[in-house]
Design an enzyme around this catalytic site. Sequence first.
Site, PDB file in Angstrom:
ATOM      1  N   ARG A 185      81.736-111.727 -12.319  1.00 36.23           N
ATOM      2  CA  ARG A 185      80.722-112.727 -11.956  1.00 36.23           C
ATOM      3  C   ARG A 185      79.339-112.277 -12.411  1.00 36.23           C
ATOM      4  NH1 ARG A 185      80.442-114.198  -6.047  1.00 36.23           N
ATOM      5  NH2 ARG A 185      79.167-115.891  -6.857  1.00 36.23           N
ATOM      6  N   CYS A 244      73.148-110.589  -4.011  1.00 32.57           N
ATOM      7  CA  CYS A 244      74.546-110.874  -4.324  1.00 32.57           C
ATOM      8  C   CYS A 244      74.618-112.340  -4.704  1.00 32.57           C
ATOM      9  CB  CYS A 244      75.444-110.530  -3.143  1.00 32.57           C
ATOM     10  SG  CYS A 244      74.970-111.337  -1.598  1.00 32.57           S
TER      11      CYS A 244
END
Length: 285
Positions: A185, A244
């Site tokens: 990701r 994040c």
Amino acid sequence: MRHCGGVNFLTLLSCDELSRHLNRPDWRVFDCRHSLSDVESGEKAYAEGHVPGAFFLHLDRDLSGPMNGRNGRHPLPDPCCLASTLGATGVARDTQVVAYDDAGGMIAGRLWWLLRWLGHDRVALLDGGINQWMKEGRELSTELTQSVPCVFDIARRDWVVSTESVLANINKEGFCLIDARSPDRFRGENETLDPVGGHIPGARNRFFRDNLDDKGCFRHAAELRRDFLELLAGVEADKAVMQCGSGVTACHNLLAMEIAGLHGARLYAGSWSEWCADPARPVER
């Protein structure tokens, strides 16, 4: 971690330690189980069996604020609302709080950080969570926990970094941005949670699951310290900012740094989901 002369758990505690203190009136335990794909699963699991005396806190309802399309998937909760929730369960200034989940601290770490953000240091994570608790054959309860409410006093700390500061930092490099998402990701691959793949320019990657061993417990402090010092590459710990996807698993890295004795890192709470909400912000892949 303990304070000399007292039992103040500030980072981690074992199932054995929790079991020995479970009936103390100045302790509160919170079940933080949650699944992004089934947001009611944590509460259902709690009803089916939880650590005796534990209260349940929901990531979306209790540990996050309302979304507006620009502030990410898990905005920080209003401090007064969170303080009211904690006070309703009897958390006072001298209360030892323990948080657990079933995902290696992925969600419970959020409560750990939120309490410290509000000025409450006596909070620790149950190492290994409820999985370890059950593995050791310890008792579960289905009873709803009741408590005498009290006032939770806020002494909020300046530990949150804004999107504007992160944008300005791309050129200034005044702090080191560390992304807790998985490497794929981070690279912009396999993105299923946010509409845009990639990462904030200049960010470094530290997948939060690398803080755990193969049993789902935190690795030794010395190992974590070595890893984070290598990642920081000379940058002081208090110049690190964690992020994040939505500001949740970043707290896992903040806890890992605290375990490692590296203090002072801050949180970019909006994280990637807030950053990528504006197409004008730069993206790196």
